[in-house]
Motif scaffolding. Structure first.
Motif, PDB file in Angstrom:
ATOM      1  N   ARG A 254      21.062  32.047   5.367  1.00  0.00           N
ATOM      2  CA  ARG A 254      22.226  32.337   4.526  1.00  0.00           C
ATOM      3  C   ARG A 254      23.530  31.988   5.240  1.00  0.00           C
ATOM      4  O   ARG A 254      24.522  31.657   4.605  1.00  0.00           O
TER       5      ARG A 254
ATOM      6  N   SER B  25      22.972  46.568  -1.810  1.00  0.00           N
ATOM      7  CA  SER B  25      22.265  47.440  -2.756  1.00  0.00           C
ATOM      8  C   SER B  25      20.992  46.764  -3.254  1.00  0.00           C
ATOM      9  O   SER B  25      19.946  47.403  -3.382  1.00  0.00           O
ATOM     10  N   ALA B  26      21.103  45.459  -3.529  1.00  0.00           N
ATOM     11  CA  ALA B  26      19.924  44.726  -4.009  1.00  0.00           C
ATOM     12  C   ALA B  26      18.832  44.717  -2.933  1.00  0.00           C
ATOM     13  O   ALA B  26      17.649  44.870  -3.240  1.00  0.00           O
ATOM     14  N   GLU B  27      19.230  44.552  -1.678  1.00  0.00           N
ATOM     15  CA  GLU B  27      18.236  44.564  -0.593  1.00  0.00           C
ATOM     16  C   GLU B  27      17.613  45.957  -0.463  1.00  0.00           C
ATOM     17  O   GLU B  27      16.412  46.086  -0.240  1.00  0.00           O
ATOM     18  N   LEU B  28      18.452  46.983  -0.610  1.00  0.00           N
ATOM     19  CA  LEU B  28      17.931  48.346  -0.464  1.00  0.00           C
ATOM     20  C   LEU B  28      17.125  48.789  -1.683  1.00  0.00           C
ATOM     21  O   LEU B  28      16.476  49.835  -1.647  1.00  0.00           O
ATOM     22  N   SER B  29      17.179  48.044  -2.763  1.00  0.00           N
ATOM     23  CA  SER B  29      16.308  48.367  -3.893  1.00  0.00           C
ATOM     24  C   SER B  29      14.899  47.836  -3.646  1.00  0.00           C
ATOM     25  O   SER B  29      13.991  48.070  -4.428  1.00  0.00           O
TER      26      SER B  29
ATOM     27  N   GLU C  86      26.726  56.068   1.625  1.00  0.00           N
ATOM     28  CA  GLU C  86      26.390  55.803   0.231  1.00  0.00           C
ATOM     29  C   GLU C  86      26.910  54.434  -0.148  1.00  0.00           C
ATOM     30  O   GLU C  86      27.932  54.003   0.366  1.00  0.00           O
ATOM     31  N   LEU C  87      26.194  53.779  -1.018  1.00  0.00           N
ATOM     32  CA  LEU C  87      26.617  52.440  -1.425  1.00  0.00           C
ATOM     33  C   LEU C  87      27.412  52.531  -2.710  1.00  0.00           C
ATOM     34  O   LEU C  87      26.945  53.105  -3.699  1.00  0.00           O
ATOM     35  N   SER C  88      28.610  51.940  -2.644  1.00  0.00           N
ATOM     36  CA  SER C  88      29.510  52.089  -3.792  1.00  0.00           C
ATOM     37  C   SER C  88      29.096  51.190  -4.940  1.00  0.00           C
ATOM     38  O   SER C  88      29.513  51.391  -6.061  1.00  0.00           O
ATOM     39  N   ARG C  89      28.335  50.153  -4.638  1.00  0.00           N
ATOM     40  CA  ARG C  89      27.979  49.223  -5.725  1.00  0.00           C
ATOM     41  C   ARG C  89      26.522  48.863  -5.661  1.00  0.00           C
ATOM     42  O   ARG C  89      25.993  48.664  -4.580  1.00  0.00           O
TER      43      ARG C  89
ATOM     44  N   GLN D 226      29.735  43.019  -2.506  1.00  0.00           N
ATOM     45  CA  GLN D 226      29.232  42.176  -3.598  1.00  0.00           C
ATOM     46  C   GLN D 226      27.898  42.666  -4.153  1.00  0.00           C
ATOM     47  O   GLN D 226      27.293  42.003  -4.995  1.00  0.00           O
ATOM     48  N   GLY D 227      27.426  43.801  -3.655  1.00  0.00           N
ATOM     49  CA  GLY D 227      26.212  44.386  -4.217  1.00  0.00           C
ATOM     50  C   GLY D 227      24.920  43.818  -3.652  1.00  0.00           C
ATOM     51  O   GLY D 227      23.829  44.194  -4.092  1.00  0.00           O
ATOM     52  N   VAL D 228      25.030  42.888  -2.688  1.00  0.00           N
ATOM     53  CA  VAL D 228      23.809  42.297  -2.127  1.00  0.00           C
ATOM     54  C   VAL D 228      23.050  43.341  -1.296  1.00  0.00           C
ATOM     55  O   VAL D 228      21.822  43.396  -1.318  1.00  0.00           O
TER      56      VAL D 228
ATOM     57  N   GLU E 294      18.443  35.580   7.306  1.00  0.00           N
ATOM     58  CA  GLU E 294      19.869  35.837   7.538  1.00  0.00           C
ATOM     59  C   GLU E 294      20.539  34.584   8.082  1.00  0.00           C
ATOM     60  O   GLU E 294      21.649  34.236   7.676  1.00  0.00           O
TER      61      GLU E 294
ATOM     62  N   SER F 176      34.558  25.896  -6.835  1.00  0.00           N
ATOM     63  CA  SER F 176      34.265  27.198  -6.230  1.00  0.00           C
ATOM     64  C   SER F 176      35.278  27.516  -5.145  1.00  0.00           C
ATOM     65  O   SER F 176      36.003  26.641  -4.660  1.00  0.00           O
TER      66      SER F 176
END
Lengths: 304, 536
Positions: free
Chosen positions: B297, B382-386, B533-536, B378-380, B294, B184
Motif C-alpha cells: 500500500r 475500522s474496516a480492518e478491525l471488522s 474507540e474508533l470514530s468512524r 478514512q475508516g480503513v 502494508e 485525483s
C-alpha cells in the motif's frame, strides 16, 4: 447467558452526554433469525452496531455474539460475522479486487469463484479504483466483503443505502438465501418497508432506547398511511370516523383526509358504495411515523 | 465564507507560520554570536559565509549585506522559506482543488448556489488570508530576533512580507491550476510537485549559471531571490511584485476556466484507453501477507522517497570537493568537518550528508505516520478491525513495515553514497558507512514510534504533534550549541542522539536512548490502540 442466541445484550449503555447515545439495551436475536433494527436518524442504531463490533466501548452492560464477549473476545467474534459499516471507508487508489484481496486475507483467504458470483449478482466491476466508484458501487463492494466468508452472522448497517431498486431486490434475495442456510442477519434501517421485505422480527429504537420489539405481523399496527379521498356525492362520515384504525379525519370541499393504521380493510368496507373519484395513500417517513405513534407515549425501554 | 476558508487552512497556517516565526527569530538571535561584534570579526564572517554560500546555493540564495543582521536573516531565514512554502503550496493547492472534491465538499458547495467562479475566488482569498498570517509571522519573528541588536524599519519589513506573501500565493495558484488536469488529489500532488520543484531547481541552477539568468524569470523563486528590500540599502523588486501579481491572477483565471470545463472528480481531458488495460490486471499476492500488504500500500511513497534519497546522496557527495575546499580555506570553519586529523571529505560526508539523510528519513517517518492517521480518519482501520484482527497486531504490523521501509531507504542511501564517493575519488571505510547506515534506522524509528503513539491516541493531531517534534528537535540540535543552551536541553534532540557514527563510532548512549523511545513509543501505541474507540 444462553449460547443459543446469536446476539444478546444486557443493559448495554453508551452515554455520549446530553442525552445522546444508547441506554440500557436488552436485546436478543436468535440464531437463524433475520432481525430488523429500525429507528430514525440519530436514534442509536449505528452506536449499537459499533458496540457489537467492539469498535467502541460501553459505559456499562454487556454484549455477546454466539456467547462470546464482544469486547474481550472481539477477534473470535469477528471470525463469526460479516459487516457492512454505516459509512464507506476510503480505500483511495486501491482497485476493488485489491480491497477484496487485502481485507479478504485478514479473514482467512478469498474464494475467487464466490467473489465472482457475488460480483455478478450485484453487477460490480472490481477492476475500478475505489475512489472512482459511485457511492452505490462502494456499497456493493462492502456487501461483497460482508458475504465474502459466508459467515454465520451478518451485521449490516443500512445495507441498501445508495443501491438502485434492482440491486436492492438482489440484496433481499441474498439475505433470504443466507437465512435459508441458517445465517443470522442483524440489519439496521430507517425505512419501514425495507425491513418488511426480509425480516422476521423488528426492534424499534428511539432516542437511544429500544421502545418495541415485534414480529412482522405485529408491525402492522404501527404502520400508518396518510390517505386522501376525492369523492362525489356523500360519504358515510360517521362510519368512516368509527372504522377501525382510522383517525384524524378532516374534510375540505370534496376531499377527505385521514390516517389509517394497520389494515385498509375497515376503511374500504365503509367506502363500499360511495362515489370515490380518486384515492391516494402515502407512507410517511419513519420519523413521522414515530411522531404520530409515540408522540404521547413516555420513553420506556423494553426488554425482549 | 472567508472564516470557513481560513478554518480549512488553519493547521497549515499554524504549522508553517510557526516555522516562519521560529526560523526568523532564531537566525536573528544567533547573528551576534556567529558574526561577532567587532568590524574585523564581521569582515571574516562575511568572507566565510560568502564562500560557503556558493556551495549552499542549492538550498539558499546568494547572500547580500551579511554585515547586517537584516541581511543575514534575509539570507538564512527568508532565503530558506521558499523551499518550505513549496510543500505548503502543494498540500494546500492540491487539497483545495482536488482534496475537497474527493471529500464531496465541492459538490455540496456548488449545490448551495455557489458558482464555480466564486468558489475559485473564495479559495484564493482564503489561502491569501492564511498566507498573509504566515508572512506576517515571519515579519514578527524578524523583529523579535533583531530586538536589542538592530532596528529594522517597518516599511522594509512590510516590503519583504509582501514579497513572501505574493510568492506563496503564486505557488498556490500554480498548483491549483495544474490540479485541474488530473482526476485525483494524488495526481494533483504529483503535478504540483513536479512544477514547483522544477521551477525551484531552475532558479537554483540560475544562481550559479549566469546564462540562465534571463530565462530564470519564469520562476517565481527568481523574482523572490531578486528582492532584498529587508537588507540595508536593499530595494523592493517591483518587477517581481508585478510578475507575482500577474501569475496569481492568470493562474486563478485559467484555473476557473478549466474548472468550468471539467467534470467534478474528473480530469480536464479524459484518456479512454486506461479502463480496458486496468481490467486485465491481476491482484498482487503481496496483499495476502502481513507486513507485505502494508508495504504494498505504501509502495509509491517508498519509491518516491527512495528516488529522493538516492538523488540527494549523489548531489551532496558530488559537491563535496567544492564545499570542502571552501571550508578549508577559512580557518574558522575547519571545525565543521570533524575533529582535528579527520579526513575532511569523510568529515563532510559524515556530518553534512548524513545530517541531511537524517532529515530525509525523519520526513519519511512523518509521511508514514500520516498514512496511519489517514487510515483511521478514512475508516480503513475500522474496516480492518471488522476482520478477525487483534489491535496489537495492527500496531506490530505498522512497526515492522516501518522498520523494513526505513532499512531499505537507509541501505539505498548508503550504497549511493559509496558509489558517489568513489566517483569523486573519496575512500570511505565500509564498516563506518555500515555504522552510519545502521544508526539511521533507530533514529527514524524514534519519530515513527512517537508518531505511532500520537496516531493511536489522537489521529487527527498526530501529524501536527510529530511535525512539531521533528522541527523542535532539529532546531534544538542546530541552535542549541550556537546559542549556548544548557547541555541537558541540547541533548534532548533526537538528531544529536544519532551522533556521528562514520567518524567516531556508535554513540551508545544515544542508541540506547533511541531504542528506549522506540520500545516505549510502540508499547504505548499498543496500549492506546487497545483502549481507544474508533470514530468512524
Amino acid at each position: 447467558m444462553k449460547v443459543t442466541s446469536a446476539i444478546r445484550t444486557e443493559k448495554l449503555t453508551k452515554d455520549y452526554g446530553s442525552g445522546r447515545g444508547l441506554f440500557d439495551l436488552d436485546l436478543e436475536v436468535a440464531e437463524g433469525e433475520v432481525f430488523g433494527y429500525l429507528g430514525p436518524n440519530g436514534a442509536g442504531k449505528s452506536t449499537t452496531i459499533r458496540l457489537l463490533m467492539g469498535l467502541i466501548h460501553p459505559n456499562r452492560g454487556a454484549a455477546e455474539i454466539f456467547g462470546l464477549d464482544c469486547r474481550r473476545q472481539a477477534v473470535e467474534v469477528k471470525r463469526q460475522l460479516g459487516y457492512v459499516p454505516g459509512e464507506h471507508p476510503d480505500f483511495g487508489g486501491l482497485r476493488g479486487r485489491e480491497v477484496v484481496a487485502y481485507l479478504g486475507a485478514m479473514g482467512g483467504g478469498v474464494d475467487q469463484a464466490w467473489v465472482k458470483t457475488l460480483c455478478e449478482r450485484l453487477k460490480l466491476d472490481l477492476s475500478q479504483r475505489f475512489r472512482d466508484y459511485s457511492s452505490g458501487n462502494k456499497q456493493k463492494l462492502l456487501l461483497v466483503l460482508a458475504f465474502l466468508h459466508k459467515p454465520p452472522l451478518l451485521i449490516l448497517d443500512e445495507p441498501t443505502s445508495g443501491l438502485d431498486p434492482l440491486n436492492q431486490q438482489e440484496f433481499y434475495t441474498m439475505v433470504r438465501e443466507a437465512r435459508d442456510q441458517g445465517t443470522t442477519v442483524f440489519l439496521s434501517s430507517h425505512i419501514l418497508s425495507e425491513v418488511e421485505h426480509v425480516c422476521d422480527r423488528v426492534g424499534i429504537i428511539r432516542a437511544g432506547s429500544l421502545v418495541r420489539v415485534a414480529s412482522l405481523a405485529e408491525l402492522h399496527d404501527i404502520r400508518l398511511h396518510r390517505v386522501e379521498i376525492e369523492f362525489a356525492g356523500e360519504l358515510p362520515l360517521d362510519r368512516i370516523r368509527a372504522a377501525e384504525g382510522v383517525s384524524d379525519v378532516t374534510i375540505e370541499d370534496h376531499s377527505l383526509r385521514c390516517i389509517v393504521r394497520g389494515s385498509f380493510a375497515p376503511l374500504l368496507a365503509v367506502l363500499a358504495g360511495a362515489q370515490v373519484v380518486n384515492l391516494s395513500s402515502h407512507e410517511p417517513t419513519l420519523e413521522e411515523t414515530f411522531l404520530e405513534y409515540y408522540a404521547a407515549e413516555p420513553k420506556e425501554p423494553v426488554a425482549c | 465564507m472567508l472564516r470557513y476558508g481560513l478554518r480549512l487552512h488553519r493547521w497549515g497556517t499554524l504549522g508553517f507560520g510557526l516555522v516562519a516565526f521560529l526560523s526568523t527569530t532564531a537566525q536573528g538571535a544567533a547573528y551576534l554570536k556567529l558574526a561577532g561584534s567587532t568590524p574585523a570579526e564581521r569582515a571574516l564572517f562575511v568572507k566565510t559565509m560568502t564562500a560557503l554560500a556558493l556551495q549552499l546555493s542549492y538550498f539558499l540564495p546568494l547572500p547580500r549585506h551579511l554585515d547586517s543582521l537584516a541581511g543575514y536573516v534575509l539570507w538564512r531565514a527568508w532565503g530558506t522559506l521558499p523551499l518550505v512554502i513549496v510543500f505548503w503550496a502543494i498540500a494546500a493547492g492540491s487539497g483545495a482543488a482536488r482534496g475537497d472534491e474527493e471529500k464531496l465538499l465541492v459538490e455540496s458547495w456548488l449545490a448551495s448556489r455557489l458558482s464555480r467562479a466564486r468558489l475559485v475566488a473564495w479559495r484564493f482569498a482564503a489561502f491569501g488570508a492564511a498566507a498573509l498570517v504566515m508572512a506576517a509571522l515571519a515579519g514578527g519573528g524578524t523583529l523579535v530576533g533583531a530586538a536589542g541588536v538592530e532596528t529594522i524599519p517597518i516599511e522594509r519589513l512590510a516590503g519583504q512580507v509582501l514579497t513572501l506573501w505574493l510568492l506563496t500565493l503564486a505557488c498556490f495558484g500554480l498548483v491549483y491550476l495544474v490540479s485541474q488536469f488530473p482526476g485525483s488529489k494524488r495526481g494533483a500532488q504529483v503535478l504540483g510537485t513536479v512544477l514547483l520543484l522544477g521551477l525551484y531547481l531552475f532558479q537554483v541552477a540560475a544562481r550559479t549559471q549566469p546564462s540562465l539568468e534571463d530565462p530564470a524569470w519564469i520562476s517565481p523563486f527568481h523574482w523572490y531571490d531578486a528582492g532584498d528590500v529587508l537588507a540595508p540599502g536593499g530595494t523592493l523588486n517591483l518587477t517581481g511584485i508585478a510578475l507575482g501579481a500577474v501569475t496569481l491572477v492568470a493562474s486563478a483565471v485559467l484555473a476557473w476556466l478549466a474548472f468550468e470545463r471539467r467534470d467534478l472528480r474528473g480530469p480536464l481531458f479524459r484518456l479512454r484507453a486506461r479502463a480496458s488495460r486496468a481490467r486485465q490486471g491481476g491482484t498482487s499476492p503481496l496483499l495476502g501477507w502481513p507486513v507485505a500488504r502494508e508495504l504494498y500500500r505504501q509502495r509509491w511513497i517508498v519509491l518516491a522517497w527512495a528516488a529522493g534519497i538516492a538523488g540527494m546522496a549523489f548531489l551532496m557527495v558530488g559537491i563535496a570537493h567544492g564545499t570542502v575546499n571552501a571550508l578549508l580555506a577559512l580557518p574558522g570553519l575547519r571545525g565543521f568537518l570533524g575533529p582535528t586529523g579527520t579526513d575532511p571529505y569523510r568529515g563532510y560526508i559524515a556530518l553534512i550528508w548524513f545530517g541531511i539523510a537524517q532529515a530525509l528519513l525523519a520526513g519519511f517517518a512523518v509521511h508514514v505516520v500520516a498514512g496511519w492517521a489517514g487510515d483511521d480518519s478514512q475508516g480503513v482501520l475500522s474496516a480492518e478491525l471488522s476482520r478477525p484482527r487483534r489491535r496489537w497486531a495492527i500496531v506490530a504490523e505498522r512497526a515492522i513495515s516501518a522498520v523494513v521501509a526505513i532499512v531499505l531507504l537507509a541501505i539505498l542511501g548508503s550504497i549511493c553514497t559509496l558509489i558517489a564517493a568513489q566517483q569523486i575519488g573519496v575512500t570511505l571505510d565500509s564498516a563506518g558507512v555500515f555504522r552510519a547506515t545502521a544508526m539511521l534506522v533507530p533514529f527514524a524509528l524514534t519519530f515513527a514510534a512517537a508518531g505511532a503513539m500520537a496516531s493511536s491516541w489522537w489521529p487527527r493531531a498526530a501529524i501536527g504533534v510529530l511535525g512539531l517534534l521533528v522541527f523542535a528537535s532539529y532546531m534544538d540540535s542546530a541552535l542549541g550549541p550556537v546559542l549556548g543552551w544548557p547541555a541537558w536541553l541540547v541533548n534532548l534532540s533526537v538528531f544529536l542522539l544519532y551522533g556521528s557514527p562514520l567518524l567516531t563510532g556508535i554513540y551508545w548512549n544515544g542508541l540506547w536512548a533511541m531504542l528506549a523511545v522506540v520500545v516505549v513509543g510502540f508499547g504505548a501505541a499498543t496500549l492506546l490502540m487497545e483502549r481507544r474507540e474508533l470514530s468512524r
